[in-house]
Design a protein around this motif. Structure first.
Motif, PDB file in Angstrom:
ATOM      1  N   ALA A   2      -8.140  -0.571  -4.656  1.00 40.24           N
ATOM      2  CA  ALA A   2      -6.722  -0.892  -4.738  1.00 40.24           C
ATOM      3  C   ALA A   2      -6.353  -1.328  -6.153  1.00 40.24           C
ATOM      4  CB  ALA A   2      -6.370  -1.989  -3.744  1.00 40.24           C
ATOM      5  N   LEU A  60      -1.443  -0.683  -4.084  1.00 43.68           N
ATOM      6  CA  LEU A  60      -1.716   0.702  -3.704  1.00 43.68           C
ATOM      7  C   LEU A  60      -3.173   1.036  -3.970  1.00 43.68           C
ATOM      8  CD1 LEU A  60       1.268   2.510  -5.483  1.00 43.68           C
ATOM      9  CD2 LEU A  60       1.062   2.078  -3.050  1.00 43.68           C
ATOM     10  N   THR A  61      -3.624   2.120  -3.385  1.00 40.86           N
ATOM     11  CA  THR A  61      -4.922   2.650  -3.786  1.00 40.86           C
ATOM     12  C   THR A  61      -4.661   3.609  -4.939  1.00 40.86           C
ATOM     13  OG1 THR A  61      -4.840   4.539  -2.283  1.00 40.86           O
ATOM     14  CG2 THR A  61      -5.843   2.494  -1.433  1.00 40.86           C
ATOM     15  N   GLU A  63      -5.528   6.564  -5.229  1.00 37.00           N
ATOM     16  CA  GLU A  63      -5.160   7.883  -4.694  1.00 37.00           C
ATOM     17  C   GLU A  63      -3.665   7.988  -4.398  1.00 37.00           C
ATOM     18  OE1 GLU A  63      -7.731   6.000  -3.337  1.00 37.00           O
ATOM     19  OE2 GLU A  63      -9.247   7.072  -4.485  1.00 37.00           O
ATOM     20  N   GLN A  64      -2.995   6.868  -4.189  1.00 37.40           N
ATOM     21  CA  GLN A  64      -1.561   6.883  -3.889  1.00 37.40           C
ATOM     22  C   GLN A  64      -0.694   6.986  -5.143  1.00 37.40           C
ATOM     23  OE1 GLN A  64      -1.908   3.184  -1.507  1.00 37.40           O
ATOM     24  NE2 GLN A  64      -0.680   4.271   0.026  1.00 37.40           N
ATOM     25  N   LEU A  65      -1.297   6.843  -6.298  1.00 40.65           N
ATOM     26  CA  LEU A  65      -0.534   6.946  -7.550  1.00 40.65           C
ATOM     27  C   LEU A  65      -0.302   8.411  -7.888  1.00 40.65           C
ATOM     28  CD1 LEU A  65      -2.406   4.258  -9.662  1.00 40.65           C
ATOM     29  CD2 LEU A  65      -0.122   4.061  -8.662  1.00 40.65           C
ATOM     30  N   PRO A  66       0.816   8.728  -8.552  1.00 36.31           N
ATOM     31  CA  PRO A  66       1.051  10.108  -8.996  1.00 36.31           C
ATOM     32  C   PRO A  66       0.034  10.506 -10.065  1.00 36.31           C
ATOM     33  CG  PRO A  66       3.061   8.773  -9.191  1.00 36.31           C
ATOM     34  CD  PRO A  66       1.933   7.852  -8.871  1.00 36.31           C
ATOM     35  N   SER A  67       0.050  11.756 -10.417  1.00 37.63           N
ATOM     36  CA  SER A  67      -0.808  12.266 -11.480  1.00 37.63           C
ATOM     37  C   SER A  67      -0.541  11.488 -12.765  1.00 37.63           C
ATOM     38  CB  SER A  67      -0.496  13.749 -11.712  1.00 37.63           C
ATOM     39  OG  SER A  67      -0.965  14.153 -12.964  1.00 37.63           O
ATOM     40  N   TRP A  74       6.406   6.772 -14.819  1.00 36.32           N
ATOM     41  CA  TRP A  74       6.316   6.121 -13.516  1.00 36.32           C
ATOM     42  C   TRP A  74       7.330   4.995 -13.404  1.00 36.32           C
ATOM     43  CZ3 TRP A  74       0.365   5.132 -12.644  1.00 36.32           C
ATOM     44  CH2 TRP A  74      -0.282   6.352 -12.504  1.00 36.32           C
ATOM     45  N   GLN A  80       7.510   2.472  -3.710  1.00 36.93           N
ATOM     46  CA  GLN A  80       6.550   3.510  -4.097  1.00 36.93           C
ATOM     47  C   GLN A  80       6.690   3.824  -5.579  1.00 36.93           C
ATOM     48  OE1 GLN A  80       7.109   7.143  -1.959  1.00 36.93           O
ATOM     49  NE2 GLN A  80       9.308   7.111  -2.165  1.00 36.93           N
TER      50      GLN A  80
END
Length: 163
Positions: A2, A60-61, A63-67, A74, A80
């Motif tokens: 996280a 967040l983890t 993996e939940q972040l955008p590229s 961002w 989100q």
């Protein structure tokens, strides 16, 4: 793993955006669960940086972040992390300008040699002008892109190299 995401404070030198805190796994105390670990790291971060007090935040983890391609675009919106489309366009246009500048620089030598030799410069001048025109046409094309993925995929039409 996280991470903690906070909106940047208005006074931040980088302007709008988010701050992402990735706690170092080695900082975890023996027997400490994820929630306690992240709460402690977040509290320590706030104690060291009072300007972050009261900022919108989210756990967040990764993996939940955008590229990370448009990391500086961002924004934390409605719980989100989203990519701000106008900022994505500006970032891509800056990349295109850098590429154009490198191509112009690469053509400096051949241009100078041709000039010194008294050769016809018509093709080189047209090529270099075409390079100078790329950001303007790219800006219009990027404005038509409806998503960050379209912006990332956009490649300008470069003039044919003559050197």
């Amino acid at each position: 793993m996280a991470c903690l995401v906070l909106s940047r404070p208005p006074s931040h030198p980088s302007g709008e955006g988010v701050i992402v805190i990735h706690p170092a796994p080695k900082a975890r105390r023996p027997g400490e669960d994820d929630a306690s670990f992240h709460a402690r790291v977040f509290a320590q971060t706030l104690a060291k940086n009072p300007s972050m007090q009261g900022l919108a935040s989210l756990a967040l983890t990764v993996e939940q972040l955008p590229s990370r391609r448009f990391r500086n675009a961002w924004r934390l919106v409605a719980g989100q992390v989203v990519e701000d489309l106008p900022t994505c366009r500006a970032i891509r246009l800056t990349e295109i300008r850098r590429d154009r500048d490198a191509r112009l620089l690469a053509s400096d030598g051949p241009y100078t040699r041709a000039l010194e030799r008294g050769e016809d410069l018509t093709a080189l001048k047209a090529y270099r002008q075409g390079l100078r025109d790329v950001p303007q046409s790219a800006g219009s094309a990027l404005d038509a892109c409806a998503s960050p993925s379209m912006v990332a995929a956009y490649e300008p039409s470069w003039p044919a190299r003559v050197v």
